[in-house]
Design a protein around this motif. Sequence first.
Motif, PDB file in Angstrom:
ATOM      1  N   ALA A  39       0.843  -1.250  -0.031  1.00 40.99           N
ATOM      2  CA  ALA A  39      -0.019  -0.073   0.016  1.00 40.99           C
ATOM      3  C   ALA A  39       0.930   1.415   0.136  1.00 40.99           C
ATOM      4  CB  ALA A  39      -0.874   0.083   1.191  1.00 40.99           C
ATOM      5  N   THR A  40       2.035   1.275   0.658  1.00 39.55           N
ATOM      6  CA  THR A  40       2.914   2.269   0.713  1.00 39.55           C
ATOM      7  C   THR A  40       3.390   1.858  -0.595  1.00 39.55           C
ATOM      8  OG1 THR A  40       4.289   0.844   1.941  1.00 39.55           O
ATOM      9  CG2 THR A  40       3.217   2.586   3.003  1.00 39.55           C
ATOM     10  N   PRO A  41       3.448   2.722  -1.645  1.00 41.17           N
ATOM     11  CA  PRO A  41       3.097   2.175  -3.155  1.00 41.17           C
ATOM     12  C   PRO A  41       4.349   1.779  -3.724  1.00 41.17           C
ATOM     13  CG  PRO A  41       2.316   4.408  -2.740  1.00 41.17           C
ATOM     14  CD  PRO A  41       3.080   3.958  -1.724  1.00 41.17           C
ATOM     15  N   HIS A 338       9.511   8.391   6.362  1.00 42.12           N
ATOM     16  CA  HIS A 338       8.890   8.499   7.798  1.00 42.12           C
ATOM     17  C   HIS A 338       8.473   9.640   8.285  1.00 42.12           C
ATOM     18  CE1 HIS A 338      13.348   9.174   7.605  1.00 42.12           C
ATOM     19  NE2 HIS A 338      13.233   9.804   8.718  1.00 42.12           N
ATOM     20  N   ILE A 339       8.877  10.635   7.646  1.00 47.49           N
ATOM     21  CA  ILE A 339       8.384  12.090   7.834  1.00 47.49           C
ATOM     22  C   ILE A 339       7.111  12.405   7.254  1.00 47.49           C
ATOM     23  CG2 ILE A 339       8.964  14.480   7.988  1.00 47.49           C
ATOM     24  CD1 ILE A 339      10.851  13.095   9.850  1.00 47.49           C
ATOM     25  N   GLU A 340       6.962  11.815   6.016  1.00 47.78           N
ATOM     26  CA  GLU A 340       5.663  12.025   5.302  1.00 47.78           C
ATOM     27  C   GLU A 340       4.532  11.135   5.835  1.00 47.78           C
ATOM     28  OE1 GLU A 340       8.885  12.941   2.358  1.00 47.78           O
ATOM     29  OE2 GLU A 340       8.775  11.479   4.034  1.00 47.78           O
ATOM     30  N   TYR A 592      -4.939   9.894  -0.185  1.00 46.03           N
ATOM     31  CA  TYR A 592      -4.506  11.205  -0.368  1.00 46.03           C
ATOM     32  C   TYR A 592      -3.207  11.042  -1.123  1.00 46.03           C
ATOM     33  CZ  TYR A 592      -2.271  15.592  -0.271  1.00 46.03           C
ATOM     34  OH  TYR A 592      -1.715  16.851  -0.449  1.00 46.03           O
ATOM     35  N   GLY A 593      -2.298  10.168  -0.518  1.00 43.64           N
ATOM     36  CA  GLY A 593      -0.978   9.863  -1.358  1.00 43.64           C
ATOM     37  C   GLY A 593      -1.012   9.643  -2.675  1.00 43.64           C
ATOM     38  N   TYR A 594      -2.196   8.870  -2.908  1.00 46.36           N
ATOM     39  CA  TYR A 594      -2.248   8.653  -4.513  1.00 46.36           C
ATOM     40  C   TYR A 594      -3.068   9.422  -5.353  1.00 46.36           C
ATOM     41  CZ  TYR A 594      -0.451   3.840  -3.740  1.00 46.36           C
ATOM     42  OH  TYR A 594       0.471   2.675  -3.631  1.00 46.36           O
ATOM     43  N   LYS A 595      -3.517  10.844  -4.835  1.00 43.89           N
ATOM     44  CA  LYS A 595      -4.391  11.474  -5.408  1.00 43.89           C
ATOM     45  C   LYS A 595      -3.842  11.867  -6.804  1.00 43.89           C
ATOM     46  CE  LYS A 595      -7.091  15.580  -4.836  1.00 43.89           C
ATOM     47  NZ  LYS A 595      -8.516  14.999  -5.559  1.00 43.89           N
ATOM     48  N   TYR A 596      -2.664  12.390  -6.860  1.00 41.57           N
ATOM     49  CA  TYR A 596      -2.274  12.909  -8.181  1.00 41.57           C
ATOM     50  C   TYR A 596      -1.195  11.982  -8.692  1.00 41.57           C
ATOM     51  CZ  TYR A 596      -3.739  17.153  -6.009  1.00 41.57           C
ATOM     52  OH  TYR A 596      -4.675  17.944  -5.115  1.00 41.57           O
ATOM     53  N   TYR A 600       4.341   8.680  -2.789  1.00 48.75           N
ATOM     54  CA  TYR A 600       5.298   8.037  -1.580  1.00 48.75           C
ATOM     55  C   TYR A 600       6.606   7.835  -2.471  1.00 48.75           C
ATOM     56  CZ  TYR A 600       0.750   7.073   0.250  1.00 48.75           C
ATOM     57  OH  TYR A 600      -0.301   7.376   0.949  1.00 48.75           O
ATOM     58  N   SER A 601       6.656   7.489  -3.764  1.00 49.38           N
ATOM     59  CA  SER A 601       7.966   7.685  -4.210  1.00 49.38           C
ATOM     60  C   SER A 601       8.371   8.869  -4.963  1.00 49.38           C
ATOM     61  CB  SER A 601       7.694   6.433  -5.729  1.00 49.38           C
ATOM     62  OG  SER A 601       7.627   5.241  -5.071  1.00 49.38           O
ATOM     63  N   VAL A 602       7.334   9.558  -5.282  1.00 51.32           N
ATOM     64  CA  VAL A 602       7.438  11.091  -5.737  1.00 51.32           C
ATOM     65  C   VAL A 602       7.166  11.935  -4.856  1.00 51.32           C
ATOM     66  CG1 VAL A 602       7.557  12.671  -7.682  1.00 51.32           C
ATOM     67  CG2 VAL A 602       7.298  10.172  -8.219  1.00 51.32           C
ATOM     68  N   ALA A 603       7.973  11.878  -3.702  1.00 51.68           N
ATOM     69  CA  ALA A 603       7.475  12.670  -2.555  1.00 51.68           C
ATOM     70  C   ALA A 603       7.843  14.084  -2.451  1.00 51.68           C
ATOM     71  CB  ALA A 603       7.814  11.951  -1.224  1.00 51.68           C
ATOM     72  N   ASN A 604       8.424  14.670  -3.522  1.00 49.63           N
ATOM     73  CA  ASN A 604       8.889  15.996  -3.694  1.00 49.63           C
ATOM     74  C   ASN A 604       8.037  17.136  -3.964  1.00 49.63           C
ATOM     75  OD1 ASN A 604       9.091  15.085  -5.871  1.00 49.63           O
ATOM     76  ND2 ASN A 604      11.435  15.558  -6.120  1.00 49.63           N
TER      77      ASN A 604
END
Length: 621
Positions: A39-41, A338-340, A592-596, A600-604
């Motif tokens: 799930a954490t993609p 971890h911060i995200e 939300y992490g997958y909205k756009y 998680y991989s592209v966290a910037n």
Amino acid sequence: PRAAGKSCLHKSLSSSAHELKTICRTIPTLGMSRRGKSATPSMSMSLTTTVSDDGVQRRMGDFHSNLWNDDFIQSLSTSYGEPSYRERAERLIGEVKKMFNSMSSEDGELISPHNDLIQRVWMVDSVERLGIERHFKNEIKSALDYVYSYWSEKGIGCGRESVVADLNSTALGLRTLRLHGYAVSADVLNLFKDQNGQFACSPSQTEEEIRSVLNLYRASLIAFPGEKVMEEAEIFSAKYLEEALQKISVSSLSQEIRDVLEYGWHTYLPRMEARNHIDVFGQDTQNSKSCINTDKLLELAKLEFNIFHSLQKRELEYLVRWWKDSGSPQMTFGRHRHIEYYTLASCIAFEPQHSGFRLGFAKTCHIITILDDMYDTFGTVDELELFTAAMKRWDPSAADCLPEYMKVMYMIVYDTVNEMCQEAEKAQGRDTLDYARQAWEDYLDSYMQEAKWIATGYLPTFEEYYENGKVSSGHRVAALQPILTMDIPFPPHILKEVDFPSKLSDLACAILRLRGDTRCYKADRARGEEASSISCYMKDNPGATEEDALDHINAMISDVIRGLNWELLKPNSSVPISSKKHVFDISRAFHYGYKYRDGYSVANIETKSLVKRTVIDPVTL
């Protein structure tokens, strides 16, 4: 950590011990194989090939590095932890409670039989959107009980003596009452259709009408399965609001509309909504004749936001220390987010006492992500089988024949799970280690099932993939231990209703698997991993195009969201909403992490913005 070698979970453990010994004797060094999903993609970046210190050729995802280093976290400063701010907030809490109480004292002007309902429901809606509702639970219940006592199949008007129902009061009332578990039917919205059975509005779009349609849209998002009128309301109101944005000037109202259209409800995380609503609250004229002092509400919201910000700083410092001390920096092949993940937890649980939940969620998701990258690319087939068997033994000695990097990873999992079980025992009054171990076993087994599919080139049916994918999504292990650390009782009969495979947890896992696939399947396929909900649907439906598959998956997601809404909010449930809320909200956070994109991989990009807006930067008082 608890003593090693705790009692066996089930018969598979003895077989895993034998398997471990066998693999230890025979393990060769093999080439790489792509492994399961989390799930954490799944990764959405390119791969690089490297030869590690042990001479094995390994693949690594080309991820960007950790964005939030130790020096940056240590440099954060805040003065909002000082007692004077808490004392100021407590005074304002008392004054806001007086506002709630004053609604029971009608003066004929500010509160009257013609506005007593909308005043109450607007007040409840406001404190919730500002993120300060935890201070007013009794007042909120009293206000909503009053509103519900005048609710009918025709909805409500502005006040109990209003001759006819109005759209704004009814829509906002429907939304707010439903979110608190009251039995209210969406059929009341049919009363606001024209003779042709369509929602309609006047040619001139006044601010009052626009706000009514905005609340209709917000209500339509709290839909249950089979509610056609809610689907119709959502389509109508979204179109209306998009057109209104083209006509009205830039204002707090236009910004509010943009925010609601952008995030809806399922991906509008509560702390993010509070941060956005602080910027627009109190600037409209709709409630100028009201007993509600918007300035005091706004000041309290800002204070609460910043006081929690001071707690976040301390928790971040602890999390960074844990990350370093655990050995995580040695896992150079993985994403370190971890911060995200802490940010996501902070956005759905910002009550001060839920520190264990926030930190536990961040740790668990960090571990899941590193495991995902280990199974996806870095580990060899036999190494992964060895690791999976060792985890089932739950004994540090089982790590003796693991590769060095896996030894470190094994102990990170072992120590963290045991530590969280100790926290859970304090909160729940019972040992939950066997329960947690079973969840982790099921999770790693689902990884290995996907590994076998990849190794053999087998493309499963949609049903095979979907059922396994709900487990490998990782939602269960991400939610289970963190919720057990909370001051919410989870006796076995309640836990059974919120943990997998309960309907609530099953749907939460489903949305994560489906939405994740729609964001990651192209990158997965480019790396040679064919199986996804999209490709499996196309296999089951010869002639179906990729677009057909995506349409089907997106329709499934819409149905799953409505099902989730029902499982959380269904009236007269034996399980209180408070016991289900955090499992539900974890689904919202991951969504939300997958909205756009795969955030998680592209966290910037969007994910970085969320961290800055809800964790790093305070609001200006």
